[in-house]
Every structure is written in structure tokens, then in C-alpha cells.
Design a protein around this motif. Structure first.
Motif, PDB file in Angstrom:
ATOM      1  N   ALA A  68       0.834  -1.202   0.000  1.00 49.41           N
ATOM      2  CA  ALA A  68       0.000   0.000   0.000  1.00 49.41           C
ATOM      3  C   ALA A  68       0.868   1.251   0.000  1.00 49.41           C
ATOM      4  O   ALA A  68       1.912   1.311   0.654  1.00 49.41           O
ATOM      5  CB  ALA A  68      -0.918   0.004   1.220  1.00 49.41           C
ATOM      6  N   LEU A  69       0.438   2.252  -0.752  1.00 51.66           N
ATOM      7  CA  LEU A  69       1.163   3.514  -0.872  1.00 51.66           C
ATOM      8  C   LEU A  69       0.259   4.663  -0.425  1.00 51.66           C
ATOM      9  O   LEU A  69      -0.966   4.525  -0.399  1.00 51.66           O
ATOM     10  CB  LEU A  69       1.602   3.733  -2.326  1.00 51.66           C
ATOM     11  CG  LEU A  69       2.539   2.686  -2.930  1.00 51.66           C
ATOM     12  CD1 LEU A  69       2.719   2.948  -4.422  1.00 51.66           C
ATOM     13  CD2 LEU A  69       3.883   2.690  -2.221  1.00 51.66           C
ATOM     14  N   PRO A  70       0.853   5.814  -0.076  1.00 47.83           N
ATOM     15  CA  PRO A  70       0.012   6.970   0.248  1.00 47.83           C
ATOM     16  C   PRO A  70      -0.963   7.331  -0.870  1.00 47.83           C
ATOM     17  O   PRO A  70      -2.088   7.755  -0.605  1.00 47.83           O
ATOM     18  CB  PRO A  70       1.035   8.085   0.475  1.00 47.83           C
ATOM     19  CG  PRO A  70       2.267   7.375   0.921  1.00 47.83           C
ATOM     20  CD  PRO A  70       2.276   6.079   0.151  1.00 47.83           C
ATOM     21  N   ALA A 138     -15.383  16.307  -0.763  1.00 43.64           N
ATOM     22  CA  ALA A 138     -14.126  15.661  -1.131  1.00 43.64           C
ATOM     23  C   ALA A 138     -13.101  15.804  -0.018  1.00 43.64           C
ATOM     24  O   ALA A 138     -12.369  14.852   0.301  1.00 43.64           O
ATOM     25  CB  ALA A 138     -13.594  16.261  -2.431  1.00 43.64           C
ATOM     26  N   ALA A 139     -13.013  16.989   0.591  1.00 44.01           N
ATOM     27  CA  ALA A 139     -12.050  17.192   1.678  1.00 44.01           C
ATOM     28  C   ALA A 139     -12.394  16.319   2.883  1.00 44.01           C
ATOM     29  O   ALA A 139     -11.511  15.707   3.496  1.00 44.01           O
ATOM     30  CB  ALA A 139     -12.030  18.671   2.072  1.00 44.01           C
ATOM     31  N   MET A 140     -13.670  16.232   3.224  1.00 41.95           N
ATOM     32  CA  MET A 140     -14.076  15.417   4.367  1.00 41.95           C
ATOM     33  C   MET A 140     -13.893  13.934   4.082  1.00 41.95           C
ATOM     34  O   MET A 140     -13.495  13.163   4.970  1.00 41.95           O
ATOM     35  CB  MET A 140     -15.525  15.727   4.727  1.00 41.95           C
ATOM     36  CG  MET A 140     -15.743  17.130   5.247  1.00 41.95           C
ATOM     37  SD  MET A 140     -17.483  17.517   5.561  1.00 41.95           S
ATOM     38  CE  MET A 140     -17.812  16.403   6.930  1.00 41.95           C
ATOM     39  N   ALA A 141     -14.164  13.507   2.852  1.00 43.58           N
ATOM     40  CA  ALA A 141     -13.941  12.113   2.485  1.00 43.58           C
ATOM     41  C   ALA A 141     -12.452  11.770   2.578  1.00 43.58           C
ATOM     42  O   ALA A 141     -12.080  10.691   3.061  1.00 43.58           O
ATOM     43  CB  ALA A 141     -14.466  11.856   1.080  1.00 43.58           C
ATOM     44  N   PHE A 142     -11.622  12.699   2.126  1.00 42.05           N
ATOM     45  CA  PHE A 142     -10.181  12.465   2.195  1.00 42.05           C
ATOM     46  C   PHE A 142      -9.720  12.338   3.648  1.00 42.05           C
ATOM     47  O   PHE A 142      -9.000  11.398   4.000  1.00 42.05           O
ATOM     48  CB  PHE A 142      -9.434  13.607   1.507  1.00 42.05           C
ATOM     49  CG  PHE A 142      -7.950  13.577   1.733  1.00 42.05           C
ATOM     50  CD1 PHE A 142      -7.145  12.713   1.002  1.00 42.05           C
ATOM     51  CD2 PHE A 142      -7.363  14.390   2.685  1.00 42.05           C
ATOM     52  CE1 PHE A 142      -5.776  12.667   1.218  1.00 42.05           C
ATOM     53  CE2 PHE A 142      -5.996  14.353   2.903  1.00 42.05           C
ATOM     54  CZ  PHE A 142      -5.204  13.489   2.171  1.00 42.05           C
ATOM     55  N   LEU A 143     -10.129  13.284   4.486  1.00 40.38           N
ATOM     56  CA  LEU A 143      -9.695  13.260   5.880  1.00 40.38           C
ATOM     57  C   LEU A 143     -10.225  12.021   6.603  1.00 40.38           C
ATOM     58  O   LEU A 143      -9.493  11.373   7.378  1.00 40.38           O
ATOM     59  CB  LEU A 143     -10.167  14.530   6.589  1.00 40.38           C
ATOM     60  CG  LEU A 143      -9.531  15.838   6.101  1.00 40.38           C
ATOM     61  CD1 LEU A 143     -10.194  17.031   6.773  1.00 40.38           C
ATOM     62  CD2 LEU A 143      -8.026  15.836   6.346  1.00 40.38           C
ATOM     63  N   LEU A 156      -3.203  16.697   3.553  1.00 44.06           N
ATOM     64  CA  LEU A 156      -3.628  17.778   2.675  1.00 44.06           C
ATOM     65  C   LEU A 156      -2.471  18.706   2.313  1.00 44.06           C
ATOM     66  O   LEU A 156      -2.539  19.434   1.320  1.00 44.06           O
ATOM     67  CB  LEU A 156      -4.745  18.588   3.341  1.00 44.06           C
ATOM     68  CG  LEU A 156      -6.141  17.949   3.325  1.00 44.06           C
ATOM     69  CD1 LEU A 156      -7.111  18.818   4.098  1.00 44.06           C
ATOM     70  CD2 LEU A 156      -6.629  17.723   1.909  1.00 44.06           C
ATOM     71  N   THR A 157      -1.426  18.679   3.113  1.00 48.36           N
ATOM     72  CA  THR A 157      -0.262  19.520   2.821  1.00 48.36           C
ATOM     73  C   THR A 157       0.707  18.856   1.851  1.00 48.36           C
ATOM     74  O   THR A 157       1.661  19.504   1.417  1.00 48.36           O
ATOM     75  CB  THR A 157       0.484  19.862   4.116  1.00 48.36           C
ATOM     76  OG1 THR A 157       0.904  18.651   4.758  1.00 48.36           O
ATOM     77  CG2 THR A 157      -0.425  20.639   5.063  1.00 48.36           C
ATOM     78  N   PRO A 159       2.242  17.447  -1.619  1.00 46.35           N
ATOM     79  CA  PRO A 159       2.130  17.928  -3.008  1.00 46.35           C
ATOM     80  C   PRO A 159       1.079  17.124  -3.776  1.00 46.35           C
ATOM     81  O   PRO A 159       0.936  15.924  -3.602  1.00 46.35           O
ATOM     82  CB  PRO A 159       3.540  17.688  -3.574  1.00 46.35           C
ATOM     83  CG  PRO A 159       4.433  17.640  -2.384  1.00 46.35           C
ATOM     84  CD  PRO A 159       3.615  17.035  -1.283  1.00 46.35           C
ATOM     85  N   GLU A 160       0.342  17.800  -4.576  1.00 43.86           N
ATOM     86  CA  GLU A 160      -0.655  17.233  -5.482  1.00 43.86           C
ATOM     87  C   GLU A 160      -1.965  16.835  -4.802  1.00 43.86           C
ATOM     88  O   GLU A 160      -2.962  16.606  -5.493  1.00 43.86           O
ATOM     89  CB  GLU A 160      -0.100  16.001  -6.235  1.00 43.86           C
ATOM     90  CG  GLU A 160       1.199  16.245  -6.973  1.00 43.86           C
ATOM     91  CD  GLU A 160       1.059  17.307  -8.051  1.00 43.86           C
ATOM     92  OE1 GLU A 160      -0.018  17.397  -8.654  1.00 43.86           O
ATOM     93  OE2 GLU A 160       2.030  18.045  -8.263  1.00 43.86           O
ATOM     94  N   VAL A 161      -1.989  16.717  -3.477  1.00 39.37           N
ATOM     95  CA  VAL A 161      -3.216  16.259  -2.829  1.00 39.37           C
ATOM     96  C   VAL A 161      -4.337  17.293  -2.972  1.00 39.37           C
ATOM     97  O   VAL A 161      -5.477  16.950  -3.300  1.00 39.37           O
ATOM     98  CB  VAL A 161      -2.963  15.934  -1.347  1.00 39.37           C
ATOM     99  CG1 VAL A 161      -4.280  15.677  -0.624  1.00 39.37           C
ATOM    100  CG2 VAL A 161      -2.071  14.709  -1.228  1.00 39.37           C
ATOM    101  N   TRP A 162      -4.020  18.555  -2.745  1.00 34.84           N
ATOM    102  CA  TRP A 162      -5.039  19.585  -2.911  1.00 34.84           C
ATOM    103  C   TRP A 162      -5.547  19.636  -4.350  1.00 34.84           C
ATOM    104  O   TRP A 162      -6.728  19.857  -4.599  1.00 34.84           O
ATOM    105  CB  TRP A 162      -4.491  20.961  -2.511  1.00 34.84           C
ATOM    106  CG  TRP A 162      -4.809  21.339  -1.103  1.00 34.84           C
ATOM    107  CD1 TRP A 162      -3.933  21.533  -0.080  1.00 34.84           C
ATOM    108  CD2 TRP A 162      -6.102  21.571  -0.542  1.00 34.84           C
ATOM    109  NE1 TRP A 162      -4.588  21.859   1.076  1.00 34.84           N
ATOM    110  CE2 TRP A 162      -5.925  21.897   0.820  1.00 34.84           C
ATOM    111  CE3 TRP A 162      -7.395  21.532  -1.051  1.00 34.84           C
ATOM    112  CZ2 TRP A 162      -6.986  22.185   1.678  1.00 34.84           C
ATOM    113  CZ3 TRP A 162      -8.465  21.805  -0.204  1.00 34.84           C
ATOM    114  CH2 TRP A 162      -8.252  22.132   1.134  1.00 34.84           C
TER     115      TRP A 162
END
Length: 269
Positions: A68-70, A138-143, A156-157, A159-162
């Protein structure tokens, strides 16, 4: 016996303008129509909540592997947005096609004879509402997905995630605007949703039936492929760059909106 009208009076009469329908009023009317229909509100809120819950669920059961990767945690957390894209696109269709079926569209055209402000106002209101709501989803699903993912996670900090989080929301807005445009053009719920789903889901799959020389030239410029270029962490190598993908998807949306405006201009009510 005729009475001469003074020059100053004639000038004032010719310059006087009755209070008419302004674009601000059309915007306000479209906002009222969107929020006053309970089904629209429930659809938007339900889509946002469903995207969050589905993303958290998929992220919770999709981790735990040694490889598994980030990036995996990001894609799994945002998996629910795929459903949101289709739901928002379908809602965009029903907002317009429903007004044609109830004849409300003709009332709007009687109040706004030029017609294009109705399209512009509806598109602006819908884009603003869905953009804010889907970005938050989308932000809440990610968190939430990162909190339950069993493996390396992202932030969220990072690169590329935002870009990916906001890109998913932007794709939802684009799908909704394409749905609105198709409904103005075809004025049918079934036809418009069918064409929208075909463009977003069916046509990309059919590209596998064509020779590579053909599919590799067409596929990157399809709406879904253009969105994948900026709304995924690790887009496929045969896709466009993130910037180019955003431009291509924008071109699709603008092109369909122009076609819808032309349809309103030249077709009978």
C-alpha cells in the motif's frame, strides 16, 4: 388641435427605462428555484454525504496490504466521488428537463425573452452551489479515509493532494454543467442522461475496441480522461498534463454551453 411637446420633455421620455428583468434578478430566481425544491436539496446533500461515507468505507477495507502507498489512500478515500460525479450530472439534467416537462421553462422565457440569461444564471448558481458542497465533501472524504486507512497515508499539505481533492469537486461541477447543457439542447431527461453517461462512461470503454493508433489519439481528449489528468494522484502516462486536462475539460463544458445557448436562440419555445 395638436400640442407641441418641449424638446427637453421629449428627451426625458426617450431616455426613461422601465424597471425590467436584470441578470441579478434572474440569478436570484434561479437560486430560489434550486433551493425551494426539496428534492434538489436532498439530492445534493445526499450525494455529498454518500460520497463521504463511501470513501471512508472503501478506504477502511482497502488498506492493510504490504504494498500500500500513500497514493492508494488518496484514491480509495475519494472513490465515492465517482458516484457524486454521476449524481450531480443527472441532477443538472433534471433541473432543466423537469422545467420543460412542467412548462415552467416557458414561463421563464416569457419573463426573459432573450433566454440566454436563464441558461447563464442557472449554470452559475448550480456551479457555485455544487462547487462549494462537493469541495467540502471531497475534503471530508479524504480526511475520513486517511483516518481509517490501514497503511501509509497522505496529508492535505502533501504535493498534489489539494489538486486532486479540488479536481474531484471540479469534475462534479463540470458533469453538472454538461448535464444542464444537454438538457437545454435535447429537452428530455432520458435522452440527456443517456448521452451524458455515454460520454463519461461508455465511450471511454469503447476506445479499447479501436486500434491503439486511434484510441491513443482520441482517449486523452475525452471528458473523463481529461478530468483524470488533474483529479488523480498518479495519472496514467498516456494522459495529458494536469493543466492541459483542465483546459480540455473546460473546453468541453464551454462548447456544450455555447451549443445550448444557440439552441435557445434559434429554436421555438
Amino acid at each position: 388641435m395638436s400640442t407641441a411637446v418641449p424638446t427637453a420633455t421629449r428627451w426625458r421620455v426617450s431616455r426613461a427605462r422601465p424597471a425590467g428583468v436584470t441578470f441579478t434578478r434572474v440569478l436570484r430566481a434561479e437560486w430560489i428555484k434550486l433551493r425551494s425544491v426539496r428534492a434538489n436539496v436532498l439530492m445534493l446533500v445526499g450525494t455529498a454525504v454518500g460520497a463521504i461515507l463511501l470513501g471512508v468505507l472503501i478506504a477502511g477495507v482497502g488498506g492493510g496490504t504490504e504494498r500500500a502507498l500513500p497514493a492508494d489512500s488518496v484514491s480509495l478515500s475519494l472513490a465515492g466521488m465517482d458516484l457524486a460525479i454521476i449524481a450531480v450530472g443527472a441532477l443538472g439534467v433534471t433541473l432543466v428537463a423537469g422545467e420543460y416537462s412542467t412548462k415552467l421553462a416557458y414561463v421563464s422565457y416569457a419573463a426573459v425573452p432573450s433566454r440566454w440569461p436563464v441558461l447563464a444564471a442557472k449554470a452559475l448558481v448550480f456551479a457555485a452551489v455544487t462547487g462549494v458542497l462537493m469541495a467540502a465533501a471531497a475534503a471530508m472524504a479524504f480526511l475520513g479515509g486517511q483516518a481509517v486507512f490501514d497503511g501509509p497515508t497522505a496529508s492535505l499539505t502533501d504535493p498534489e493532494v489539494w489538486r486532486v481533492v479540488l479536481g474531484q469537486a471540479a469534475y462534479c461541477v463540470a458533469a453538472g454543467l454538461m448535464g444542464i447543457s444537454l438538457a437545454f439542447i435535447f429537452r428530455s431527461t432520458a435522452a440527456s442522461i443517456g448521452i451524458l453517461l455515454a460520454g463519461l462512461l461508455v465511450v471511454p470503454g469503447l476506445m479499447n475496441l479501436f486500434p491503439d493508433s486511434v484510441s491513443e489519439w482520441i482517449t486523452p481528449y475525452l471528458p473523463s480522461s481529461a478530468a483524470d489528468a488533474f483529479a488523480t494522484v498518479d495519472p496514467a502516462g498516456d494522459l495529458l498534463s494536469a493543466q492541459a486536462g483542465a483546459l480540455v475539460l473546460t473546453a468541453w463544458v464551454v462548447g456544450l454551453l455555447i451549443a445550448a445557448a444557440a439552441s435557445l436562440r434559434w429554436r421555438d419555445a
